[in-house]
Design an enzyme around this catalytic site. Structure first.
Site, mmCIF file in Angstrom:
data_model
loop_
_atom_site.group_PDB
_atom_site.id
_atom_site.type_symbol
_atom_site.label_atom_id
_atom_site.label_comp_id
_atom_site.label_asym_id
_atom_site.label_seq_id
_atom_site.Cartn_x
_atom_site.Cartn_y
_atom_site.Cartn_z
ATOM 1 C CB CYS A 186 -71.590 -3.849 64.723
ATOM 2 S SG CYS A 186 -72.265 -5.352 64.006
ATOM 3 C CB CYS A 214 -75.116 -4.994 65.564
ATOM 4 S SG CYS A 214 -73.592 -5.917 65.495
ATOM 5 C CG ASP A 215 -76.001 -1.202 66.349
ATOM 6 O OD1 ASP A 215 -76.713 -2.028 66.945
ATOM 7 O OD2 ASP A 215 -74.894 -0.832 66.769
#
Ligand code: NAP
Length: 321
Positions: free
Chosen positions: A138, A141-142
């Protein structure tokens, strides 16, 4: 054998990611005393990530597993009963609905399905070990954690190019590794990716191995040419695996309407093709796939279920049922 002595629950929730737990918080506060099957791997995909910085209310960020533990505690506070196991079968063809765990049968007037989706993985041993330590599924997300470093993305579909384009905001360079010499992604995404000076492509390669540095963080990958078999190492600080997702819907095949990719079809909020069965989170969403959107739809599912149980006030059956 009937679970909970043959009692008919108001609502059973299947799945314990942000969607299921938010549904439980709302259903609990509506006095529906939800029973949640949280699965053998409780907490969903967020338990596989490290820091979450985009969930509102946590200005300093929060670890994925901690966020899920907080949501679970909140659901418990309002009376959710948890069973830490997988559901093995369901029967939505009769009422009350049946939810089975082995030979135990649990009965409910309404069911909320929040079983999520699983990112497809390459299947390399190092991949699991380094998940959250440079291997990610992701970028949203990261990506932020990879400032000014080279990254690789595996895949040739829209997800891979979307991830690659997003990662160019942070990375010094993004290399897309694809197993063929043409992309599956839409033309517009291809044009954007080809036009981005930070994105490189290496064609006809698969990832053979992922290497860590002394700190246990990703430091490189070994890639192999699918035609010649020749291998070489690519130094990258992160590997984003973007080869698609699989919705966790095997339990519901033949009972709930699904789209061609196996995602549950919802209409008018979270209503599935069976009145009284609601779906929320990634199991019915292949587009947004965020913790916050899953949580939002979990809230909707609990409210939809509550209205359904109240006797249709404000309840709209999906068309065709
Ligand atoms: P996808 O279209 O199924 O693409 C998966 C890609 O991963 C393919 O290029 C495939 O290679 C590759 N792949 C699969 N298994 C692999 C493996 N084991 N090793 C190496 N490579 C592997 O999945 P997606 O990109 O997640 O997209 C899913 C759907 O969502 C699509 O309909 C897509 O259009 C849509 N989507 C749209 C957007 C957007 O419009 N912005 C963004 C994301 C997703 P092959 O090509 O060789 O099969």
């Amino acid at each position: 054998m009937t679970g909970t002595n043959g009692a008919v629950r108001e609502v059973i929730i299947i799945g314990s990611g942000p969607a299921g737990l938010t549904a439980a918080i709302y259903a609990g506060r509506a006095n529906l005393k939800p029973l949640m099957f949280e699965g053998a791997q409780a907490g969903g995909q967020l338990t596989l990530t490290s820091e979450v910085e985009n969930f509102p209310g946590f200005p300093k960020g929060v670890q994925g597993p901690e966020l899920m533990a907080l949501m679970r505690e909140q659901a418990g506070r309002f009376g959710t009963e948890f069973i830490t196991d997988d559901v093995t079968a369901v029967d939505f063809r009769q009422r009350p609905f049946k939810v089975m765990r082995g030979d135990e049968v649990y009965l409910a007037k309404a069911v909320i399905v929040a079983t999520g989706a699983s990112a497809k993985m390459l299947g390399l041993p190092a991949e699991r070990q380094l998940l959250g330590k440079g291997v990610s599924t992701c970028a949203t997300c990261d990506g932020f954690f990879f400032q000014g470093v080279p990254l690789a993305v595996v895949g040739g579909g829209d997800s891979a190019l979307e991830e690659a384009l997003f990662l160019t905001k942070f990375a010094s360079k993004v290399t897309v590794l694809h197993r063929r010499d043409s992309l599956r992604a839409s033309k517009i995404m291809q044009e954007r990716a080809f036009a981005n000076p930070k994105i490189d492509f290496i064609w006809n390669v698969v990832v053979r191995d992922i290497h860590a540095n002394d700190a246990g963080q990703v430091a490189g990958v070994t890639i192999a040419d699918v035609k010649t078999g020749a291998t070489r190492r690519l130094d990258v600080a992160g590997l984003f695996v973007a080869i698609g997702h699989t919705p966790n819907t095997a339990l519901f095949v033949g009972q709930l309407e699904m789209d061609e990719r196996g995602y549950i079809v919802t209409r008018h909020g979270t209503r599935t093709s069976v009145p009284g069965v609601f779906a929320c989170g990634d199991v019915q969403d292949h587009e947004y796939r965020q913790a916050i959107t899953a949580a939002g739809s979990g809230c909707m599912a609990a409210m939809d279920a509550e209205r359904y149980l109240e006797g249709t006030a404000g309840y709209y059956a999906p068309s065709g049922t």
